[in-house]
Write an enzyme that holds these catalytic residues in place. Structure first.
Site, PDB file in Angstrom:
ATOM      1  N   ASP A  94      46.014 -21.603  14.671  1.00  0.00           N
ATOM      2  CA  ASP A  94      45.344 -20.323  14.854  1.00  0.00           C
ATOM      3  C   ASP A  94      43.909 -20.492  14.352  1.00  0.00           C
ATOM      4  OD1 ASP A  94      48.036 -19.530  15.268  1.00  0.00           O
ATOM      5  OD2 ASP A  94      48.231 -19.095  13.125  1.00  0.00           O
ATOM      6  N   ASP A  97      46.630 -14.949  12.828  1.00  0.00           N
ATOM      7  CA  ASP A  97      48.050 -14.694  12.559  1.00  0.00           C
ATOM      8  C   ASP A  97      48.264 -14.393  11.078  1.00  0.00           C
ATOM      9  OD1 ASP A  97      48.723 -15.023  15.183  1.00  0.00           O
ATOM     10  OD2 ASP A  97      49.903 -16.853  14.911  1.00  0.00           O
ATOM     11  N   ARG A 129      50.158  -9.545  22.020  1.00  0.00           N
ATOM     12  CA  ARG A 129      50.093  -9.566  20.550  1.00  0.00           C
ATOM     13  C   ARG A 129      48.770  -9.024  20.022  1.00  0.00           C
ATOM     14  NH1 ARG A 129      52.790 -15.514  19.144  1.00  0.00           N
ATOM     15  NH2 ARG A 129      54.662 -15.243  20.410  1.00  0.00           N
TER      16      ARG A 129
HETATM   17 CA    CA Z   1      50.370 -19.287  14.653  1.00  0.00          CA
END
Ligand code: CA
Ligand code: CA
Length: 447
Positions: free
Chosen positions: A228, A271, A321
């Site tokens: 991420d 995240d 998301r």
């Molecule tokens: Ca991740």
């Protein structure tokens, strides 16, 4: 994506208002500017305002604002950034000013590193990997194992050692205005630490050279990646503000397919997992990305954490998301979601509440193109809650949860188990968000 703007932020507008008052008091104009600046805490020492979301609870989020001169750094290269971050166990407050763009895929001498450089010496090659785990011969019942998977893992470790930056407690990482500050190809890992501020940075091109095939993921298998742009794992009191997140310059439409599945080189943008808690995500731009923000990495994350406030962000060209929330108490307000397809990123949904997440979504604005389905702005496994109020779709008051529930068999509950109190700056109307956020979000607008 929204074009970067060089207009002044709201914060500097407030400074200008102060200047005007001083002018009214009869002080000369030349002196006014100096006075206004002298009375302003500089960008690097700013702390999260009182009551500004979950990260302001308790002792609040001050990052490295108390850093001494020995712990104040200006960095322009990967090696300088690594040195400035120091040891993960050193809790001395530190300020790291990022000047220009740091390319994470460079060695200590600044030389560009490619995927082939990481693979060198491991025995990994994509062609051999594809041959070894072809479902036609390897089957679909078990994860890849054997020499090519070992080689892939070793190559991935080599890249991780280069591009993952571990952020210690009590740190502010802040982009220097006017320098195009950011990190390309890297991951800031905020893990098991408290009190971190990340501001005014452009995060782009976070890519995994070595995606892993998982034939058991979903009905048809998936290629999964590891990084991420910013990842929070067991982190507390984190303020992510005025950053831009984008896959550019390699968009997912350029990903090839192997075994009939997209070879996905991107993971999350920001995240928040493994019992992270007390996080405020404000005035960022999330653009050109698929799996953008996880809150909770699995349905079995323990209860009582994952409390996150998400306000005044732009989400544009996002597949899913935004966020996907699990377990925690999540407040999503004053965001602008533009679900128009951008660079091939087609929105599946914006907000997902699963695993009993307790989400409040209020006073957000969705721009939905002709033919877009309002029922698909929200998603759930049928156990989450989303309390919705004041949300606008194309300027019209819309109960986005009622629209979802009417079209789905996995209904959301419409009441939650908590009442937010840390809501400084919450605007009671979403009407002006598309215009106001265009010039007050993302990297590059702070001065
Ligand atoms: Ca991740
Ligand atoms: Ca229903």
């Amino acid at each position: 994506m929204v074009a970067p703007s060089h207009r002044r932020s709201l914060r500097s507008r407030r400074v200008l208002v102060v200047s005007a008052a001083v002018v009214a008091a009869g002080v000369g104009a030349g002196v006014v500017v100096m006075n206004a600046n002298a009375g302003t805490v500089d960008l690097y020492h700013q702390t999260l305002a009182a009551k500004d979301g979950w990260a302001s609870s308790g002792a609040g989020t001050t990052g490295g604002s108390k850093a001494d001169a020995a712990h104040t750094f200006t960095v322009s290269t990967r090696a300088q950034l690594v040195k400035a971050l120091g040891s993960a166990s050193d809790k001395a407050p530190r300020i790291i000013r990022v000047k220009g763009t740091i390319d994470a895929n460079t060695n200590d001498a600044g030389k560009k590193l490619t995927c082939a450089d990481y693979a060198a010496g491991t025995g990994y090659s994509l062609a051999s990997y594809l041959k070894a785990y072809d479902p036609a011969t390897y089957g679909r019942s078990k994860l890849p194992s054997g020499s090519q998977e070992k080689a892939r893992d070793a190559a991935q470790d080599k890249q991780a050692k280069n591009i993952v930056f571990k952020v210690p407690a009590n740190t502010s990482v802040v982009g220097v205005p006017g320098t195009g500050a950011g990190i390309s190809g890297g991951m800031l890992r905020i893990q098991g630490v408290d009190n971190v501020i990340v501001r005014n940075l452009d995060f782009s091109a976070t890519e995994d050279c070595f995606p892993q095939w998982d034939p058991t993921d979903g009905d048809d298998g998936n290629w999964n990646s590891n990084y991420d742009s910013v990842t929070l794992r067991g982190a507390t009191h984190v303020w992510a503000d005025h950053n831009t997140f984008t896959d550019a310059a390699h968009f997912d439409t350029a990903n090839p397919k192997y075994y009939g599945r997209e070879y996905q080189i991107h993971d999350g943008a920001l995240d928040i997992t493994k019992s992270s808690d007390l996080v405020t995500v404000s005035r960022n731009q999330f653009t050109n990305h698929d799996k953008t923000m996880l809150i909770g990495g699995s349905d079995s994350e323990p209860a009582g954490k994952l409390r996150v406030s998400i306000h005044h962000n732009i989400w544009k060209g996002i597949v899913q998301r935004a966020p996907l929330a699990r377990v925690g108490q999540v407040h999503i307000y004053n965001n602008y979601y533009d679900v128009t397809t951008v660079n091939g990123y087609v929105t599946q949904y914006s907000i997902n509440a699963r695993a009993k997440a307790q989400v409040i979504a209020e006073d957000n604005y969705w721009k939905v193109p002709v033919g877009g389905k309002v029922a698909k702005l929200i998603s759930s496994d049928g156990t989450g809650s989303v309390r919705s109020s004041g949300n606008l779709v194309n300027g019209k008051a819309t109960d986005v949860v009622a629209a979802y529930n009417a079209a789905s068999s996995k209904d959301l509950r419409t009441t939650v188990n908590w009442t937010p109190t840390l809501t400084a700056g919450l605007e009671p109307s979403a009407k002006n968000l598309p215009a106001s956020l265009a010039t007050t979000t993302g990297a590059g607008v702070l001065s």
